[in-house]
Motif scaffolding. Structure first.
Motif, PDB file in Angstrom:
ATOM      1  N   SER A 184       0.791  -1.237   0.000  1.00 18.24           N
ATOM      2  CA  SER A 184       0.000   0.000   0.000  1.00 18.24           C
ATOM      3  C   SER A 184       0.825   1.290   0.000  1.00 18.24           C
ATOM      4  CB  SER A 184      -1.003   0.010   1.169  1.00 18.24           C
ATOM      5  OG  SER A 184      -0.348   0.202   2.404  1.00 18.24           O
ATOM      6  N   TRP A 185       2.062   1.220  -0.442  1.00 15.64           N
ATOM      7  CA  TRP A 185       2.856   2.437  -0.629  1.00 15.64           C
ATOM      8  C   TRP A 185       2.690   2.896  -2.074  1.00 15.64           C
ATOM      9  CZ3 TRP A 185       7.940   3.580   2.229  1.00 15.64           C
ATOM     10  CH2 TRP A 185       7.784   3.327   3.605  1.00 15.64           C
TER      11      TRP A 185
ATOM     12  N   VAL B 178      11.756   3.972  -7.062  1.00 12.65           N
ATOM     13  CA  VAL B 178      12.688   4.700  -6.182  1.00 12.65           C
ATOM     14  C   VAL B 178      14.068   4.795  -6.825  1.00 12.65           C
ATOM     15  CG1 VAL B 178      13.836   4.616  -3.940  1.00 12.65           C
ATOM     16  CG2 VAL B 178      11.396   4.102  -4.106  1.00 12.65           C
ATOM     17  N   VAL B 179      14.542   3.702  -7.365  1.00 12.54           N
ATOM     18  CA  VAL B 179      15.864   3.711  -8.010  1.00 12.54           C
ATOM     19  C   VAL B 179      15.849   4.630  -9.228  1.00 12.54           C
ATOM     20  CG1 VAL B 179      17.537   2.288  -9.264  1.00 12.54           C
ATOM     21  CG2 VAL B 179      16.557   1.458  -7.119  1.00 12.54           C
ATOM     22  N   LEU B 180      14.801   4.575 -10.031  1.00  7.98           N
ATOM     23  CA  LEU B 180      14.717   5.463 -11.188  1.00  7.98           C
ATOM     24  C   LEU B 180      14.653   6.929 -10.769  1.00  7.98           C
ATOM     25  CD1 LEU B 180      12.316   3.445 -13.511  1.00  7.98           C
ATOM     26  CD2 LEU B 180      14.779   3.819 -13.808  1.00  7.98           C
ATOM     27  N   ALA B 181      13.940   7.221  -9.676  1.00  9.10           N
ATOM     28  CA  ALA B 181      13.859   8.605  -9.183  1.00  9.10           C
ATOM     29  C   ALA B 181      15.227   9.110  -8.722  1.00  9.10           C
ATOM     30  CB  ALA B 181      12.851   8.706  -8.043  1.00  9.10           C
ATOM     31  N   THR B 182      15.985   8.256  -8.029  1.00  7.85           N
ATOM     32  CA  THR B 182      17.312   8.692  -7.578  1.00  7.85           C
ATOM     33  C   THR B 182      18.276   8.830  -8.752  1.00  7.85           C
ATOM     34  OG1 THR B 182      17.932   6.421  -6.993  1.00  7.85           O
ATOM     35  CG2 THR B 182      17.111   7.810  -5.215  1.00  7.85           C
ATOM     36  N   GLU B 183      18.155   7.975  -9.734  1.00 14.21           N
ATOM     37  CA  GLU B 183      18.995   8.105 -10.934  1.00 14.21           C
ATOM     38  C   GLU B 183      18.704   9.426 -11.645  1.00 14.21           C
ATOM     39  OE1 GLU B 183      21.439   5.837 -12.280  1.00 14.21           O
ATOM     40  OE2 GLU B 183      21.247   5.003 -10.275  1.00 14.21           O
TER      41      GLU B 183
ATOM     42  N   ASP C 281       2.783   9.510   9.809  1.00 13.13           N
ATOM     43  CA  ASP C 281       2.254   9.725   8.461  1.00 13.13           C
ATOM     44  C   ASP C 281       3.361   9.820   7.409  1.00 13.13           C
ATOM     45  OD1 ASP C 281       0.049  10.021   6.785  1.00 13.13           O
ATOM     46  OD2 ASP C 281       0.190  12.217   6.832  1.00 13.13           O
ATOM     47  N   LEU C 282       4.606   9.651   7.816  1.00 11.58           N
ATOM     48  CA  LEU C 282       5.747   9.812   6.919  1.00 11.58           C
ATOM     49  C   LEU C 282       6.226   8.445   6.435  1.00 11.58           C
ATOM     50  CD1 LEU C 282       7.757  11.868   5.734  1.00 11.58           C
ATOM     51  CD2 LEU C 282       9.160  11.491   7.758  1.00 11.58           C
ATOM     52  N   ARG C 283       6.369   8.325   5.126  1.00  9.22           N
ATOM     53  CA  ARG C 283       6.904   7.103   4.507  1.00  9.22           C
ATOM     54  C   ARG C 283       8.106   7.497   3.660  1.00  9.22           C
ATOM     55  NH1 ARG C 283       1.461   4.200   2.146  1.00  9.22           N
ATOM     56  NH2 ARG C 283       0.545   3.655   4.143  1.00  9.22           N
ATOM     57  N   LEU C 284       9.257   6.999   4.032  1.00 15.02           N
ATOM     58  CA  LEU C 284      10.484   7.345   3.309  1.00 15.02           C
ATOM     59  C   LEU C 284      11.194   6.100   2.807  1.00 15.02           C
ATOM     60  CD1 LEU C 284      12.087  10.076   5.592  1.00 15.02           C
ATOM     61  CD2 LEU C 284      10.913  10.425   3.410  1.00 15.02           C
ATOM     62  N   TRP C 285      11.744   6.232   1.630  1.00 11.78           N
ATOM     63  CA  TRP C 285      12.652   5.238   1.078  1.00 11.78           C
ATOM     64  C   TRP C 285      14.066   5.766   1.281  1.00 11.78           C
ATOM     65  CZ3 TRP C 285      11.031   0.679  -1.115  1.00 11.78           C
ATOM     66  CH2 TRP C 285       9.686   0.570  -1.458  1.00 11.78           C
ATOM     67  N   GLY C 286      14.985   4.880   1.525  1.00  9.30           N
ATOM     68  CA  GLY C 286      16.392   5.241   1.595  1.00  9.30           C
ATOM     69  C   GLY C 286      17.151   4.468   0.536  1.00  9.30           C
ATOM     70  N   VAL C 287      18.028   5.155  -0.167  1.00 11.46           N
ATOM     71  CA  VAL C 287      18.860   4.499  -1.174  1.00 11.46           C
ATOM     72  C   VAL C 287      20.304   4.861  -0.885  1.00 11.46           C
ATOM     73  CG1 VAL C 287      19.302   4.145  -3.629  1.00 11.46           C
ATOM     74  CG2 VAL C 287      17.003   4.775  -2.867  1.00 11.46           C
TER      75      VAL C 287
ATOM     76  N   PHE D  17      20.508   8.834  -0.230  1.00 11.57           N
ATOM     77  CA  PHE D  17      19.383   9.617  -0.724  1.00 11.57           C
ATOM     78  C   PHE D  17      18.123   9.164  -0.002  1.00 11.57           C
ATOM     79  CE2 PHE D  17      22.431   9.267  -4.145  1.00 11.57           C
ATOM     80  CZ  PHE D  17      22.554  10.566  -4.596  1.00 11.57           C
ATOM     81  N   SER D  18      17.207  10.114   0.240  1.00 16.49           N
ATOM     82  CA  SER D  18      15.894   9.739   0.745  1.00 16.49           C
ATOM     83  C   SER D  18      14.859  10.126  -0.303  1.00 16.49           C
ATOM     84  CB  SER D  18      15.594  10.425   2.075  1.00 16.49           C
ATOM     85  OG  SER D  18      15.380  11.796   1.892  1.00 16.49           O
ATOM     86  N   VAL D  19      13.808   9.323  -0.383  1.00 19.25           N
ATOM     87  CA  VAL D  19      12.737   9.564  -1.340  1.00 19.25           C
ATOM     88  C   VAL D  19      11.417   9.513  -0.576  1.00 19.25           C
ATOM     89  CG1 VAL D  19      11.657   8.815  -3.484  1.00 19.25           C
ATOM     90  CG2 VAL D  19      14.103   8.420  -3.137  1.00 19.25           C
ATOM     91  N   ASP D  20      10.670  10.611  -0.656  1.00 14.64           N
ATOM     92  CA  ASP D  20       9.356  10.675  -0.010  1.00 14.64           C
ATOM     93  C   ASP D  20       8.376   9.858  -0.843  1.00 14.64           C
ATOM     94  OD1 ASP D  20       6.630  11.601   0.582  1.00 14.64           O
ATOM     95  OD2 ASP D  20       7.622  13.105   1.822  1.00 14.64           O
ATOM     96  N   ASP D  21       7.739   8.881  -0.209  1.00 17.99           N
ATOM     97  CA  ASP D  21       6.848   7.986  -0.938  1.00 17.99           C
ATOM     98  C   ASP D  21       5.621   8.713  -1.496  1.00 17.99           C
ATOM     99  OD1 ASP D  21       6.162   5.145  -1.667  1.00 17.99           O
ATOM    100  OD2 ASP D  21       4.385   5.673  -0.496  1.00 17.99           O
TER     101      ASP D  21
END
Length: 112
Positions: free
Chosen positions: A38-39, A46-51, A76-82, A96-100
């Motif tokens: 459910s994200w 995420v990888v494409l966004a960081t690239e 309420d915060l969902r973060l990806w880390g790369v 890098f962090s990516v806000d879901d």
């Protein structure tokens, strides 16, 4: 019927040999913790966004860079880390962090 059985056998062989259905346009990465349900984003997104962030900000990604993807949720915060290992050469790391929700990428910093 024979065609269906042949396709089924071929698909089984590909799965057994480790061939995945991943998008070939996405650079290789290691996923920690699995994919959260459910994200908004998935690990490929995420990888494409960081690239794209690296390209837009003139951050050169070296050949052989290893990417490690993880995620964390708090309230309420969902973060990806790369984490990029070897991004700008041997022994360099950048996080890098990516806000879901927004897909915004932030460079947290790096170690040379």
């Amino acid at each position: 019927m024979n065609s269906f059985i042949a396709k089924l056998i071929l698909a089984s062989m590909l799965v057994i040999s480790g061939c995945s259905q991943r998008n070939p346009a996405v650079p290789d990465y290691q996923l920690l913790d699995g994919t959260p349900s459910s994200w908004s984003m998935n690990p490929d997104d995420v990888v494409l966004a960081t690239e794209a962030f690296c390209e837009a900000n003139s951050i050169a990604v070296a050949d052989g860079t290893m990417r490690v993807v993880s995620h964390v949720a708090a309230d309420d915060l969902r973060l990806w880390g790369v984490v990029y290992h070897g991004i700008e050469g041997p022994n360099t790391i950048r996080l890098f962090s990516v806000d879901d929700k927004t897909s915004d990428v932030t460079s947290i910093g790096g170690i040379d």
